[in-house]
Design a protein around this motif. Structure first.
Motif, short mmCIF file in Angstrom:
data_model
loop_
_atom_site.label_atom_id
_atom_site.label_comp_id
_atom_site.label_asym_id
_atom_site.label_seq_id
_atom_site.Cartn_x
_atom_site.Cartn_y
_atom_site.Cartn_z
N MET A 1 9.10 -0.34 -13.35
CA MET A 1 8.77 -1.46 -12.46
C MET A 1 7.39 -1.29 -11.83
SD MET A 1 9.03 -4.19 -10.86
CE MET A 1 10.52 -4.70 -11.67
N LEU A 2 7.11 -0.08 -11.29
CA LEU A 2 5.79 0.19 -10.70
C LEU A 2 5.28 1.52 -11.26
CD1 LEU A 2 3.45 -0.21 -8.67
CD2 LEU A 2 4.87 0.94 -6.96
N THR A 3 4.10 1.48 -11.84
CA THR A 3 3.50 2.69 -12.41
C THR A 3 2.07 2.83 -11.92
OG1 THR A 3 4.82 2.50 -14.44
CG2 THR A 3 2.86 3.88 -14.53
N LEU A 4 1.74 4.00 -11.43
CA LEU A 4 0.36 4.36 -11.11
C LEU A 4 -0.05 5.46 -12.06
CD1 LEU A 4 1.26 2.90 -8.44
CD2 LEU A 4 -0.32 4.41 -7.24
N ASP A 5 -1.14 5.24 -12.76
CA ASP A 5 -1.62 6.19 -13.76
C ASP A 5 -2.96 6.76 -13.34
OD1 ASP A 5 -2.13 7.64 -16.08
OD2 ASP A 5 -2.68 5.88 -17.26
N ARG A 6 -2.92 7.98 -12.79
CA ARG A 6 -4.14 8.70 -12.37
C ARG A 6 -5.02 7.84 -11.46
NH1 ARG A 6 -5.90 10.24 -18.33
NH2 ARG A 6 -5.03 8.15 -18.57
N VAL A 7 -4.38 7.27 -10.46
CA VAL A 7 -5.07 6.33 -9.56
C VAL A 7 -5.82 7.08 -8.46
CG1 VAL A 7 -4.70 4.57 -7.80
CG2 VAL A 7 -3.54 4.39 -10.01
N SER A 8 -7.05 6.68 -8.26
CA SER A 8 -7.87 7.21 -7.17
C SER A 8 -8.42 6.06 -6.35
CB SER A 8 -9.03 8.06 -7.71
OG SER A 8 -8.55 9.18 -8.43
N LYS A 9 -8.65 6.33 -5.07
CA LYS A 9 -9.25 5.33 -4.20
C LYS A 9 -10.20 6.03 -3.24
CE LYS A 9 -10.01 1.39 -2.12
NZ LYS A 9 -10.73 0.29 -2.79
N ARG A 10 -11.45 5.64 -3.32
CA ARG A 10 -12.46 6.19 -2.42
C ARG A 10 -13.16 5.04 -1.71
NH1 ARG A 10 -15.18 10.90 -1.69
NH2 ARG A 10 -14.12 11.86 -3.47
N SER A 55 -10.35 2.82 -7.26
CA SER A 55 -11.66 3.26 -7.73
C SER A 55 -11.56 3.80 -9.15
CB SER A 55 -12.21 4.34 -6.79
OG SER A 55 -12.26 3.88 -5.46
N GLY A 56 -10.36 4.23 -9.53
CA GLY A 56 -10.13 4.74 -10.87
C GLY A 56 -8.65 4.72 -11.19
N GLY A 57 -8.31 4.72 -12.48
CA GLY A 57 -6.92 4.70 -12.89
C GLY A 57 -6.36 3.30 -13.03
N ARG A 58 -5.05 3.20 -13.30
CA ARG A 58 -4.41 1.91 -13.54
C ARG A 58 -3.17 1.76 -12.66
NH1 ARG A 58 -2.21 0.41 -18.57
NH2 ARG A 58 -1.20 2.45 -18.57
N VAL A 59 -2.92 0.52 -12.23
CA VAL A 59 -1.70 0.15 -11.51
C VAL A 59 -0.99 -0.90 -12.36
CG1 VAL A 59 -0.71 -0.81 -9.41
CG2 VAL A 59 -2.80 0.56 -9.27
N VAL A 60 0.27 -0.62 -12.72
CA VAL A 60 1.03 -1.51 -13.60
C VAL A 60 2.32 -1.92 -12.91
CG1 VAL A 60 2.16 -1.74 -15.85
CG2 VAL A 60 0.09 -0.36 -15.63
N ILE A 61 2.58 -3.22 -12.88
CA ILE A 61 3.82 -3.74 -12.30
C ILE A 61 4.52 -4.60 -13.35
CG2 ILE A 61 4.82 -5.27 -10.56
CD1 ILE A 61 2.75 -4.40 -8.63
N GLY A 62 5.76 -4.23 -13.64
CA GLY A 62 6.54 -4.99 -14.60
C GLY A 62 5.88 -5.12 -15.95
N GLY A 63 5.11 -4.11 -16.36
CA GLY A 63 4.43 -4.15 -17.64
C GLY A 63 3.05 -4.78 -17.61
N ASP A 64 2.64 -5.37 -16.48
CA ASP A 64 1.33 -6.01 -16.36
C ASP A 64 0.35 -5.09 -15.63
OD1 ASP A 64 2.15 -8.39 -17.59
OD2 ASP A 64 2.97 -9.14 -15.70
N ASP A 65 -0.78 -4.83 -16.25
CA ASP A 65 -1.83 -4.04 -15.63
C ASP A 65 -2.55 -4.91 -14.60
OD1 ASP A 65 -4.02 -2.51 -14.92
OD2 ASP A 65 -4.49 -1.91 -16.97
N ILE A 66 -2.40 -4.56 -13.33
CA ILE A 66 -2.99 -5.39 -12.27
C ILE A 66 -4.30 -4.82 -11.75
CG2 ILE A 66 -0.68 -6.15 -11.60
CD1 ILE A 66 -1.10 -4.48 -9.00
N THR A 67 -4.80 -3.78 -12.40
CA THR A 67 -6.00 -3.11 -11.92
C THR A 67 -7.18 -4.06 -11.82
OG1 THR A 67 -5.21 -1.07 -12.96
CG2 THR A 67 -7.52 -1.15 -12.29
#
Length: 217
Positions: A1-10, A55-67
């Protein structure tokens, strides 16, 4: 449902709020996101609702990349997400009913469907007798239940809550967390950011711990 893949925020001229965070929440699961003030809990939730971009990485919700989702699509994305804030963000010049109904009115739901949907969700959170009252006349716990009803009226797949019990006493806090647990048992995916470590222990649920922007599970 919610996936964060190596997400960074600066943030500009600041330290990293999140550093290489990865997590995967299965549909229907419930987790607590814990950590000290400034650990990055609120930032993570803002990324999950596209309020902010990583700032980096991917955020995916329900299969959709919302980055990199176009801004015009963000309102449609948020229809599948219910969000509860610590400060409620209620409209005090509108009744309880109107506060909850607004989430459907902006989607142009027919009035007949709005009435049924709002009455059902107010009953679910125990506020059906308060529908015509104004939020200012309610207790803090009741105001938080209005915010929860507003988050649920769209029947979201994912519920995110940012310190929802921070201003409540223990009894009211337990009641709110029990509501979230009930929604989880009905199949909703729930992520609650909290500094209260007693809640995951009380409910026997997993916690994801943030420390200075790094996630530990």
């Amino acid at each position: 449902m919610l996936t964060l893949d190596r997400v960074s925020k600066r943030y500009p001229h600041g330290q990293a709020a999140l550093q290489g965070v990865s997590l995967a929440l299965e549909p229907g699961s419930m987790h607590f996101l814990t950590g000290h003030s400034g650990a990055g809990k609120s930032t993570l939730l803002k990324l999950a609702t596209a309020i902010e971009r990583p700032s980096g990485g991917r955020v995916v919700i329900g299969g959709d990349d919302i980055t990199s989702i176009p801004r015009r699509r963000i309102p449609y994305l948020r229809r599948a997400i219910g969000t509860v804030f610590q400060d409620h963000k209620l409209l005090f010049d509108r009744t309880v009913y109107d506060n909850v109904a607004l989430a459907l009115q902006v989607r142009n739901f027919p009035r007949s469907k709005i009435t049924g949907r709002v009455q059902a969700v107010l009953a679910r959170v125990g506020l059906e007798r308060h529908r015509d009252k104004y939020p200012i006349t309610l207790s803090g716990g009741e105001q938080q239940r209005v915010a929860i009803a507003r988050a649920l009226v769209n029947k979201p797949d994912l519920l995110l809550a940012d310190e929802p019990t921070g201003n409540l006493d223990k009894q009211l806090g337990d009641e709110i967390m029990d509501l979230f647990y009930e929604f989880h048992q009905f199949g909703m995916t729930v992520l609650v950011a909290t500094h209260d470590l007693s809640q995951p222990q009380r409910l026997g649920l997993p916690q994801l711990q943030l420390q200075r922007g790094t996630l530990f599970s």
